[in-house]
Write a protein that holds these residues in place. Structure first.
Motif, PDB file in Angstrom:
ATOM      1  N   TYR A   1       6.771  39.659  27.901  1.00 53.76           N
ATOM      2  CA  TYR A   1       6.999  39.428  26.487  1.00 53.76           C
ATOM      3  C   TYR A   1       7.796  38.143  26.306  1.00 53.76           C
ATOM      4  CZ  TYR A   1       5.674  44.269  25.585  1.00 53.76           C
ATOM      5  OH  TYR A   1       4.996  45.446  25.501  1.00 53.76           O
ATOM      6  N   LYS A   2       7.436  37.405  25.292  1.00 59.31           N
ATOM      7  CA  LYS A   2       8.214  36.226  24.889  1.00 59.31           C
ATOM      8  C   LYS A   2       8.569  36.440  23.429  1.00 59.31           C
ATOM      9  CE  LYS A   2       9.483  31.779  25.064  1.00 59.31           C
ATOM     10  NZ  LYS A   2      10.166  31.015  26.020  1.00 59.31           N
ATOM     11  N   ASP A   3       9.861  36.623  23.166  1.00 58.62           N
ATOM     12  CA  ASP A   3      10.363  36.861  21.807  1.00 58.62           C
ATOM     13  C   ASP A   3       9.582  37.964  21.089  1.00 58.62           C
ATOM     14  OD1 ASP A   3      12.381  34.954  22.113  1.00 58.62           O
ATOM     15  OD2 ASP A   3      11.022  33.339  21.526  1.00 58.62           O
ATOM     16  N   GLY A   4       9.374  39.068  21.777  1.00 61.93           N
ATOM     17  CA  GLY A   4       8.763  40.242  21.168  1.00 61.93           C
ATOM     18  C   GLY A   4       7.248  40.297  21.195  1.00 61.93           C
ATOM     19  N   LYS A   5       6.597  39.229  21.615  1.00 62.31           N
ATOM     20  CA  LYS A   5       5.134  39.193  21.655  1.00 62.31           C
ATOM     21  C   LYS A   5       4.641  39.259  23.093  1.00 62.31           C
ATOM     22  CE  LYS A   5       4.428  37.164  17.267  1.00 62.31           C
ATOM     23  NZ  LYS A   5       5.067  38.171  16.522  1.00 62.31           N
ATOM     24  N   GLU A   6       3.653  40.118  23.334  1.00 62.26           N
ATOM     25  CA  GLU A   6       3.054  40.180  24.668  1.00 62.26           C
ATOM     26  C   GLU A   6       2.292  38.880  24.929  1.00 62.26           C
ATOM     27  OE1 GLU A   6      -0.408  42.536  27.130  1.00 62.26           O
ATOM     28  OE2 GLU A   6       0.665  43.665  25.587  1.00 62.26           O
ATOM     29  N   VAL A   7       2.635  38.227  26.056  1.00 64.68           N
ATOM     30  CA  VAL A   7       1.968  36.970  26.400  1.00 64.68           C
ATOM     31  C   VAL A   7       1.092  37.082  27.636  1.00 64.68           C
ATOM     32  CG1 VAL A   7       3.626  35.461  25.222  1.00 64.68           C
ATOM     33  CG2 VAL A   7       4.032  36.118  27.608  1.00 64.68           C
ATOM     34  N   GLN A   8       1.374  38.067  28.492  1.00 66.21           N
ATOM     35  CA  GLN A   8       0.543  38.241  29.676  1.00 66.21           C
ATOM     36  C   GLN A   8       0.747  39.631  30.258  1.00 66.21           C
ATOM     37  OE1 GLN A   8       0.516  34.922  32.319  1.00 66.21           O
ATOM     38  NE2 GLN A   8      -0.840  35.907  33.781  1.00 66.21           N
ATOM     39  N   ARG A   9      -0.299  40.104  30.923  1.00 59.79           N
ATOM     40  CA  ARG A   9      -0.288  41.419  31.548  1.00 59.79           C
ATOM     41  C   ARG A   9      -0.749  41.245  32.993  1.00 59.79           C
ATOM     42  NH1 ARG A   9      -1.664  46.981  28.823  1.00 59.79           N
ATOM     43  NH2 ARG A   9      -0.636  45.920  27.125  1.00 59.79           N
ATOM     44  N   LEU A  10       0.004  41.840  33.907  1.00 57.99           N
ATOM     45  CA  LEU A  10      -0.303  41.765  35.329  1.00 57.99           C
ATOM     46  C   LEU A  10      -0.471  43.180  35.872  1.00 57.99           C
ATOM     47  CD1 LEU A  10       2.566  39.272  36.175  1.00 57.99           C
ATOM     48  CD2 LEU A  10       0.180  38.670  35.800  1.00 57.99           C
ATOM     49  N   VAL A  11      -1.493  43.382  36.679  1.00 58.29           N
ATOM     50  CA  VAL A  11      -1.731  44.702  37.260  1.00 58.29           C
ATOM     51  C   VAL A  11      -1.759  44.548  38.773  1.00 58.29           C
ATOM     52  CG1 VAL A  11      -3.332  46.642  37.438  1.00 58.29           C
ATOM     53  CG2 VAL A  11      -3.057  45.453  35.251  1.00 58.29           C
ATOM     54  N   GLY A  12      -1.017  45.422  39.455  1.00 60.87           N
ATOM     55  CA  GLY A  12      -0.995  45.403  40.917  1.00 60.87           C
ATOM     56  C   GLY A  12       0.283  44.812  41.466  1.00 60.87           C
ATOM     57  N   VAL A  13       0.262  44.569  42.770  1.00 63.88           N
ATOM     58  CA  VAL A  13       1.429  44.053  43.482  1.00 63.88           C
ATOM     59  C   VAL A  13       1.357  42.522  43.519  1.00 63.88           C
ATOM     60  CG1 VAL A  13       2.621  44.010  45.708  1.00 63.88           C
ATOM     61  CG2 VAL A  13       1.626  46.141  44.870  1.00 63.88           C
ATOM     62  N   TYR A  14       2.472  41.885  43.227  1.00 57.47           N
ATOM     63  CA  TYR A  14       2.573  40.426  43.249  1.00 57.47           C
ATOM     64  C   TYR A  14       3.714  40.021  44.171  1.00 57.47           C
ATOM     65  CZ  TYR A  14      -0.638  39.736  39.380  1.00 57.47           C
ATOM     66  OH  TYR A  14      -1.763  39.695  38.598  1.00 57.47           O
ATOM     67  N   ALA A  15       3.501  38.949  44.905  1.00 59.84           N
ATOM     68  CA  ALA A  15       4.573  38.364  45.709  1.00 59.84           C
ATOM     69  C   ALA A  15       5.575  37.710  44.758  1.00 59.84           C
ATOM     70  CB  ALA A  15       4.010  37.337  46.679  1.00 59.84           C
ATOM     71  N   LYS A  16       6.798  37.570  45.221  1.00 62.45           N
ATOM     72  CA  LYS A  16       7.858  36.990  44.395  1.00 62.45           C
ATOM     73  C   LYS A  16       7.468  35.601  43.889  1.00 62.45           C
ATOM     74  CE  LYS A  16      12.606  35.394  44.719  1.00 62.45           C
ATOM     75  NZ  LYS A  16      13.739  35.199  45.644  1.00 62.45           N
ATOM     76  N   ASP A  17       6.946  34.739  44.770  1.00 67.61           N
ATOM     77  CA  ASP A  17       6.604  33.377  44.349  1.00 67.61           C
ATOM     78  C   ASP A  17       5.473  33.371  43.320  1.00 67.61           C
ATOM     79  OD1 ASP A  17       4.873  34.177  46.410  1.00 67.61           O
ATOM     80  OD2 ASP A  17       4.489  32.120  47.034  1.00 67.61           O
ATOM     81  N   GLU A  18       4.522  34.280  43.445  1.00 70.70           N
ATOM     82  CA  GLU A  18       3.435  34.377  42.461  1.00 70.70           C
ATOM     83  C   GLU A  18       3.980  34.800  41.098  1.00 70.70           C
ATOM     84  OE1 GLU A  18      -0.457  35.977  44.836  1.00 70.70           O
ATOM     85  OE2 GLU A  18       1.223  37.379  44.642  1.00 70.70           O
ATOM     86  N   LEU A  19       4.858  35.773  41.112  1.00 69.58           N
ATOM     87  CA  LEU A  19       5.432  36.272  39.868  1.00 69.58           C
ATOM     88  C   LEU A  19       6.313  35.214  39.204  1.00 69.58           C
ATOM     89  CD1 LEU A  19       5.353  38.777  38.154  1.00 69.58           C
ATOM     90  CD2 LEU A  19       7.134  39.768  39.571  1.00 69.58           C
ATOM     91  N   LEU A  20       7.096  34.498  39.994  1.00 68.45           N
ATOM     92  CA  LEU A  20       7.933  33.428  39.447  1.00 68.45           C
ATOM     93  C   LEU A  20       7.084  32.325  38.830  1.00 68.45           C
ATOM     94  CD1 LEU A  20      10.731  33.149  42.148  1.00 68.45           C
ATOM     95  CD2 LEU A  20      10.987  33.929  39.775  1.00 68.45           C
ATOM     96  N   LYS A  21       5.972  32.005  39.460  1.00 65.89           N
ATOM     97  CA  LYS A  21       5.073  30.967  38.934  1.00 65.89           C
ATOM     98  C   LYS A  21       4.540  31.374  37.557  1.00 65.89           C
ATOM     99  CE  LYS A  21       1.156  28.152  40.308  1.00 65.89           C
ATOM    100  NZ  LYS A  21       0.148  27.880  41.332  1.00 65.89           N
ATOM    101  N   VAL A  22       4.136  32.634  37.422  1.00 66.10           N
ATOM    102  CA  VAL A  22       3.648  33.133  36.139  1.00 66.10           C
ATOM    103  C   VAL A  22       4.765  33.092  35.098  1.00 66.10           C
ATOM    104  CG1 VAL A  22       2.783  35.178  34.926  1.00 66.10           C
ATOM    105  CG2 VAL A  22       1.837  34.578  37.159  1.00 66.10           C
ATOM    106  N   LEU A  23       5.955  33.576  35.452  1.00 70.13           N
ATOM    107  CA  LEU A  23       7.072  33.610  34.507  1.00 70.13           C
ATOM    108  C   LEU A  23       7.490  32.218  34.072  1.00 70.13           C
ATOM    109  CD1 LEU A  23       9.155  36.430  36.220  1.00 70.13           C
ATOM    110  CD2 LEU A  23       8.011  36.571  33.990  1.00 70.13           C
ATOM    111  N   ASN A  24       7.441  31.262  34.984  1.00 70.03           N
ATOM    112  CA  ASN A  24       7.835  29.890  34.652  1.00 70.03           C
ATOM    113  C   ASN A  24       6.920  29.255  33.611  1.00 70.03           C
ATOM    114  OD1 ASN A  24      10.158  29.771  36.207  1.00 70.03           O
ATOM    115  ND2 ASN A  24       9.050  29.100  38.028  1.00 70.03           N
ATOM    116  N   ASN A  25       5.725  29.773  33.448  1.00 69.76           N
ATOM    117  CA  ASN A  25       4.815  29.265  32.407  1.00 69.76           C
ATOM    118  C   ASN A  25       5.347  29.531  31.004  1.00 69.76           C
ATOM    119  OD1 ASN A  25       2.837  28.298  34.198  1.00 69.76           O
ATOM    120  ND2 ASN A  25       1.830  30.279  34.283  1.00 69.76           N
ATOM    121  N   TYR A  26       6.264  30.469  30.870  1.00 71.04           N
ATOM    122  CA  TYR A  26       6.735  30.886  29.554  1.00 71.04           C
ATOM    123  C   TYR A  26       8.188  30.490  29.274  1.00 71.04           C
ATOM    124  CZ  TYR A  26       2.456  33.459  29.882  1.00 71.04           C
ATOM    125  OH  TYR A  26       1.128  33.786  30.026  1.00 71.04           O
ATOM    126  N   LYS A  27       8.781  29.699  30.131  1.00 66.28           N
ATOM    127  CA  LYS A  27      10.171  29.264  29.928  1.00 66.28           C
ATOM    128  C   LYS A  27      10.238  28.051  29.041  1.00 66.28           C
ATOM    129  CE  LYS A  27      12.526  31.353  33.674  1.00 66.28           C
ATOM    130  NZ  LYS A  27      13.511  31.214  34.657  1.00 66.28           N
TER     131      LYS A  27
END
Length: 128
Positions: A102-128
């Motif tokens: 969520y970014k400021d209350g709005k769903e921006v992306q959905r992930l299903v399954g197991v993610y490595a830390k670096d993969e998850l950080l890469k996705v999260l950094n898209n919304y900073k």
């Protein structure tokens, strides 16, 4: 005298546990409920993990989520699908682990399954 020693040892042990939790980021992980969900996802970047105790892949994600909570300013929330089935249904979560960003209350992306830390950080950094 023995009672004082036992109490002192309990205090030291409790402080050690709190210090360990601070290092792992566990204290930064918010346990979400049906009542707190909307409020906790309203501001900033929030990663919500839908999980269950019996889910092996969910357990694999736990240390990764603790690290992300400890090392970033992303709020990490966890919602137990067994305890809050209605919330999981309302959010259309049918597979776990599912993580909703969520970014400021709005769903921006959905992930299903197991993610490595670096993969998850890469996705999260898209919304900073």
């Amino acid at each position: 005298m023995k009672k004082n020693i036992v109490l002192s040892l309990l205090l030291v042990f409790s402080l050690a546990v709190v210090a360990q939790d601070n290092q792992t980021g566990e204290n930064k992980i918010v346990t979400l409920t049906s009542k707190s969900y909307e409020q906790e996802t309203l501001k900033g970047l929030v990663l919500v993990d839908y999980w269950a105790v019996w889910c092996g892949p969910c357990r694999k994600m736990e240390p990764i989520l603790k690290q992300i909570a400890a090392e970033t300013d992303v709020k990490v929330g966890k919602l137990n699908v067994d305890d809050y089935k209605a919330v999981a249904r309302a959010k259309d979560v049918s597979t776990i682990p599912t993580m909703i960003i969520y970014k400021d209350g709005k769903e921006v992306q959905r992930l299903v399954g197991v993610y490595a830390k670096d993969e998850l950080l890469k996705v999260l950094n898209n919304y900073k």
